[in-house]
Design an enzyme around this catalytic site. Structure first.
Site, PDB file in Angstrom:
ATOM      1  N   GLU A   1       1.167   3.691   2.057  1.00 20.12           N
ATOM      2  CA  GLU A   1       1.844   3.998   3.317  1.00 20.12           C
ATOM      3  C   GLU A   1       3.125   3.187   3.474  1.00 20.12           C
ATOM      4  O   GLU A   1       4.154   3.702   3.938  1.00 20.12           O
ATOM      5  CB  GLU A   1       0.908   3.723   4.499  1.00 20.12           C
ATOM      6  CG  GLU A   1      -0.363   4.575   4.516  1.00 20.12           C
ATOM      7  CD  GLU A   1      -1.520   3.946   3.775  1.00 20.12           C
ATOM      8  OE1 GLU A   1      -2.668   4.319   4.066  1.00 20.12           O
ATOM      9  OE2 GLU A   1      -1.285   3.081   2.883  1.00 20.12           O
TER      10      GLU A   1
ATOM     11  N   CYS B   1      -1.569  -1.530   7.518  1.00 19.50           N
ATOM     12  CA  CYS B   1      -0.700  -0.353   7.460  1.00 19.50           C
ATOM     13  C   CYS B   1      -0.585   0.325   8.826  1.00 19.50           C
ATOM     14  O   CYS B   1       0.430   0.958   9.122  1.00 19.50           O
ATOM     15  CB  CYS B   1      -1.225   0.635   6.425  1.00 19.50           C
ATOM     16  SG  CYS B   1      -1.071   0.048   4.724  1.00 19.50           S
TER      17      CYS B   1
ATOM     18  N   LEU C   1     -29.235   1.699 -24.907  1.00 20.30           N
ATOM     19  CA  LEU C   1     -28.557   1.302 -23.676  1.00 20.30           C
ATOM     20  C   LEU C   1     -28.161   2.525 -22.858  1.00 20.30           C
ATOM     21  O   LEU C   1     -28.406   2.583 -21.646  1.00 20.30           O
ATOM     22  CB  LEU C   1     -27.320   0.464 -24.011  1.00 20.30           C
ATOM     23  CG  LEU C   1     -26.426   0.051 -22.836  1.00 20.30           C
ATOM     24  CD1 LEU C   1     -27.206  -0.764 -21.814  1.00 20.30           C
ATOM     25  CD2 LEU C   1     -25.219  -0.738 -23.341  1.00 20.30           C
TER      26      LEU C   1
ATOM     27  N   SER D   1     -22.223   3.942 -39.042  1.00 19.01           N
ATOM     28  CA  SER D   1     -21.569   4.782 -38.036  1.00 19.01           C
ATOM     29  C   SER D   1     -20.044   4.802 -38.148  1.00 19.01           C
ATOM     30  O   SER D   1     -19.379   5.467 -37.349  1.00 19.01           O
ATOM     31  CB  SER D   1     -21.951   4.304 -36.632  1.00 19.01           C
ATOM     32  OG  SER D   1     -21.473   2.987 -36.409  1.00 19.01           O
TER      33      SER D   1
ATOM     34  N   ARG E   1     -10.354   1.998 -22.886  1.00 22.47           N
ATOM     35  CA  ARG E   1     -10.591   0.557 -22.765  1.00 22.47           C
ATOM     36  C   ARG E   1      -9.462  -0.130 -21.996  1.00 22.47           C
ATOM     37  O   ARG E   1      -9.694  -1.110 -21.290  1.00 22.47           O
ATOM     38  CB  ARG E   1     -10.700  -0.078 -24.150  1.00 22.47           C
ATOM     39  CG  ARG E   1     -11.965   0.238 -24.911  1.00 22.47           C
ATOM     40  CD  ARG E   1     -11.917  -0.389 -26.286  1.00 22.47           C
ATOM     41  NE  ARG E   1     -13.053  -0.026 -27.119  1.00 22.47           N
ATOM     42  CZ  ARG E   1     -13.109  -0.222 -28.429  1.00 22.47           C
ATOM     43  NH1 ARG E   1     -12.072  -0.791 -29.040  1.00 22.47           N
ATOM     44  NH2 ARG E   1     -14.166   0.136 -29.114  1.00 22.47           N
TER      45      ARG E   1
ATOM     46  N   HIS F   1       0.834  -1.191   0.000  1.00 21.16           N
ATOM     47  CA  HIS F   1       0.000   0.000   0.000  1.00 21.16           C
ATOM     48  C   HIS F   1       0.876   1.251   0.000  1.00 21.16           C
ATOM     49  O   HIS F   1       2.081   1.195   0.234  1.00 21.16           O
ATOM     50  CB  HIS F   1      -0.930  -0.002   1.203  1.00 21.16           C
ATOM     51  CG  HIS F   1      -2.025  -1.022   1.103  1.00 21.16           C
ATOM     52  ND1 HIS F   1      -3.031  -1.133   2.021  1.00 21.16           N
ATOM     53  CD2 HIS F   1      -2.268  -1.987   0.169  1.00 21.16           C
ATOM     54  CE1 HIS F   1      -3.847  -2.118   1.681  1.00 21.16           C
ATOM     55  NE2 HIS F   1      -3.402  -2.649   0.561  1.00 21.16           N
TER      56      HIS F   1
ATOM     57  N   LEU G   1     -13.958  -4.467 -29.372  1.00 23.70           N
ATOM     58  CA  LEU G   1     -13.943  -3.836 -28.049  1.00 23.70           C
ATOM     59  C   LEU G   1     -12.672  -4.143 -27.265  1.00 23.70           C
ATOM     60  O   LEU G   1     -12.688  -4.143 -26.035  1.00 23.70           O
ATOM     61  CB  LEU G   1     -15.176  -4.236 -27.213  1.00 23.70           C
ATOM     62  CG  LEU G   1     -16.543  -3.825 -27.771  1.00 23.70           C
ATOM     63  CD1 LEU G   1     -17.648  -4.259 -26.805  1.00 23.70           C
ATOM     64  CD2 LEU G   1     -16.621  -2.337 -28.015  1.00 23.70           C
TER      65      LEU G   1
ATOM     66  N   CYS H   1      -5.298   1.098   6.418  1.00 23.85           N
ATOM     67  CA  CYS H   1      -6.019  -0.137   6.702  1.00 23.85           C
ATOM     68  C   CYS H   1      -5.532  -0.734   8.022  1.00 23.85           C
ATOM     69  O   CYS H   1      -4.398  -0.551   8.439  1.00 23.85           O
ATOM     70  CB  CYS H   1      -5.838  -1.141   5.564  1.00 23.85           C
ATOM     71  SG  CYS H   1      -4.163  -1.793   5.396  1.00 23.85           S
TER      72      CYS H   1
ATOM     73  N   GLY I   1     -27.685   4.060 -28.378  1.00 23.56           N
ATOM     74  CA  GLY I   1     -28.540   5.049 -27.758  1.00 23.56           C
ATOM     75  C   GLY I   1     -29.555   4.483 -26.790  1.00 23.56           C
ATOM     76  O   GLY I   1     -29.860   5.101 -25.766  1.00 23.56           O
TER      77      GLY I   1
END
Length: 368
Positions: free
Chosen positions: A54, A86, A300, A170, A186, A52, A206, A77, A298
Site C-alpha cells: 500500500e 498502512c 519421510l 538414485s 531451494r 508494504h 541441499l 495493517c 520415501g
C-alpha cells in the site's frame, strides 16, 4: 467482470513478484486508481522489512490518490511492526474507497484495519477475488492459522515409480533441466528437508546453485554423518539435525562446533514418527519458516502424507525403468485404503523438461 475484480487480478499479479523475498510476511499487491478510475499507482511488498504494498502504491500515486480507490489483496495493517500502519497512510492520502481481497488473520490485524478505515469514513469492500488471493498467500495463511510451514514435496522417479534402485542408487534419475528447477525451488524456500537414509545414500549439500533470494536451512530428520557434505558445508548454509539419538550426543560435537544445530526429539514425549514430525513442523513454524521443501526419502514423505501435511508437489518423471520389488517408491507410510480417497491436485501443470515430465500442483483436499 467488474472493475474491482479486474483491478484485484492486477494486484494479485503484483503480489506474486514478492515470492521468496518477503516471507514470513505475506505477498501483497496493491493498485490505486484516481477519482476518474485511472490507475495512478501500483506497488507490491518487495522485501521483508521494507515498505508494504500500500505504501509503495500510494507513493507512486502521489496527490492523485485523493478521492480515489485503493485495491489491495490483503487487509491493510493497523499496527506498527518493522514499518508503520498502512491504515494511517491510506487515511492521510485521502483515499475514499478501499477494496480488499482477504481479511488478514494475523492477530494484530484481523479486522482491525478494516474497522479503522471505516471509522475514518472510508468505504470498504471485502472479499473480491478471495479464492484467488487465498491461493497466492496460502503459505502465509498456513503459518498464521496453523502454526506450521507450507510443505512442498519434491521427488524424481522412474517411469515405474521408483526413486532409487533396490541397492539405493538414485543419481541421477532426472536430467540437468530438472535439477536446475530444484535449485530454483531451494533458492526461494526457508528450509530443505531430507530423511537420514537420503542424507546417507545421496550425500547431498541441499544448497541452491546458483544462489536464490533465500538461503534455505538444511534439515535432516534422524542421524547424520559428521563427515557428510551437509555437515562440512556449514559455511554455505545453516544445518539442523532433528534426532532422537540421545544416547550419543557427543557424535554431533563437531557439527555443533562448526555452527550446526541439533534439535533433540525426546522419545519419552514424542514416542512415534508422527509426533516427532508434528513437533518438527511446529518448531519450524515457531521460527517463522513459511515454505519448506521436503526432498525425500520415501519414509519421510510417507509419514508426512499420513499426517495430511503435504500441501504442494513437484515431481519429475524420467523415461527410465529399473524394476525391483524392493526398489524405493516416493511415498511410503501407511497410505490410503480406498482409491476414492486418493489425493488430487487442484491444478496439475505438466511440461517437458529435457525429456523428463515435470508435474507440479497443490493438493486439493476438498475432493477425493
Amino acid at each position: 467482470m467488474s472493475v474491482d475484480h479486474e483491478l484485484m487480478l492486477r494486484a494479485i499479479e503484483l503480489a506474486e513478484r514478492g515470492v521468496g523475498q518477503v516471507e514470513p510476511n505475506p505477498m501483497v499487491g496493491c493498485v490505486v486508481v484516481d477519482s476518474g478510475g485511472e490507475i495512478v499507482g501500483e506497488g507490491w511488498h518487495e522485501r521483508f522489512g521494507g515498505p508494504h504494498a500500500e505504501i509503495n502504491a500510494l507513493a507512486a500515486a502521489g496527490a492523485r490518490a485523493r478521492g480515489g480507490t485503493l485495491v489491495g489483496t490483503l487487509e491493510p495493517c493497523c499496527h506498527t511492526g518493522k514499518t508503520g500502519p498502512c491504515t494511517q497512510a491510506i487515511i492521510a492520502a485521502g483515499v475514499k474507497r478501499v477494496v480488499v481481497g482477504l481479511r488478514d488473520p494475523f492477530p494484530q490485524v484481523d479486522g482491525g484495519g478494516i474497522a479503522e478505515l471505516k471509522a475514518a469514513g472510508i468505504e470498504c469492500v471485502v472479499g473480491v477475488e478471495a479464492a484467488r488471493v487465498e491461493r497466492t498467500m496460502a503459505p502465509y495463511l498456513m503459518l498464521v492459522t496453523q502454526g506450521r510451514p507450507w510443505v512442498i514435496a519434491k521427488w524424481a522417479m522412474t517411469l515405474d515409480g521408483k526413486i532409487a534402485t533396490h541397492s539405493g542408487s538414485s543419481q541421477w534419475i532426472s536430467g540437468p533441466g530438472a535439477r536446475e528447477i530444484v535449485h530454483q525451488l531451494r533458492g526461494r524456500v526457508d528450509a530443505s528437508v531430507v530423511g537420514a537414509r537420503t542424507a546417507k545414500l545421496d550425500d547431498p549439500r541441499l544448497t541452491a546453485r546458483p544462489a536464490g533470494s533465500r538461503v534455505a536451512t538444511r534439515v535432516v530428520v534422524g542421524d547424520i554423518d559428521p563427515q557428510s557434505q551437509l555437515a562440512t558445508s556449514l559455511d554455505q548454509a545453516p544445518l539442523i539435525v532433528a534426532t532422537t539419538k540421545l544416547d550419543c550426543p557427543e557424535r554431533y560435537d563437531r557439527v555443533v562446533a562448526d555452527g550446526g544445530e541439533v534439535l533433540w526429539l525426546p522419545l519419552d514425549q514424542l514416542p512415534d514418527r508422527a509426533a516427532q514430525l508434528e513437533f518438527l513442523l511446529a518448531e519450524l513454524g515457531r521460527r517463522r519458516m513459511t515454505n519448506i521443501l521436503v526432498e525425500g526419502g520415501g519414509r519421510l514423505l510417507g509419514s508426512l502424507f499420513d499426517l495430511n501435511a503435504i500441501d504442494e508437489v513437484h515431481v519429475f518423471v524420467a523415461p527410465k525403468l529399473v524394476g525391483g520389488i524392493n526398489a524405493v517408491s516416493p511415498i511410503a507410510g501407511v497410505g490410503l485404503a480406498d482409491m476414492a480417497a486418493a489425493w488430487r491436485l487442484a491444478t496439475a501443470n505438466w511440461q517437458n523438461v529435457d525429456g523428463d515430465l515435470y508435474m507440479s500442483g497443490r493438493v486439493d483436499r476438498s475432493v477425493g
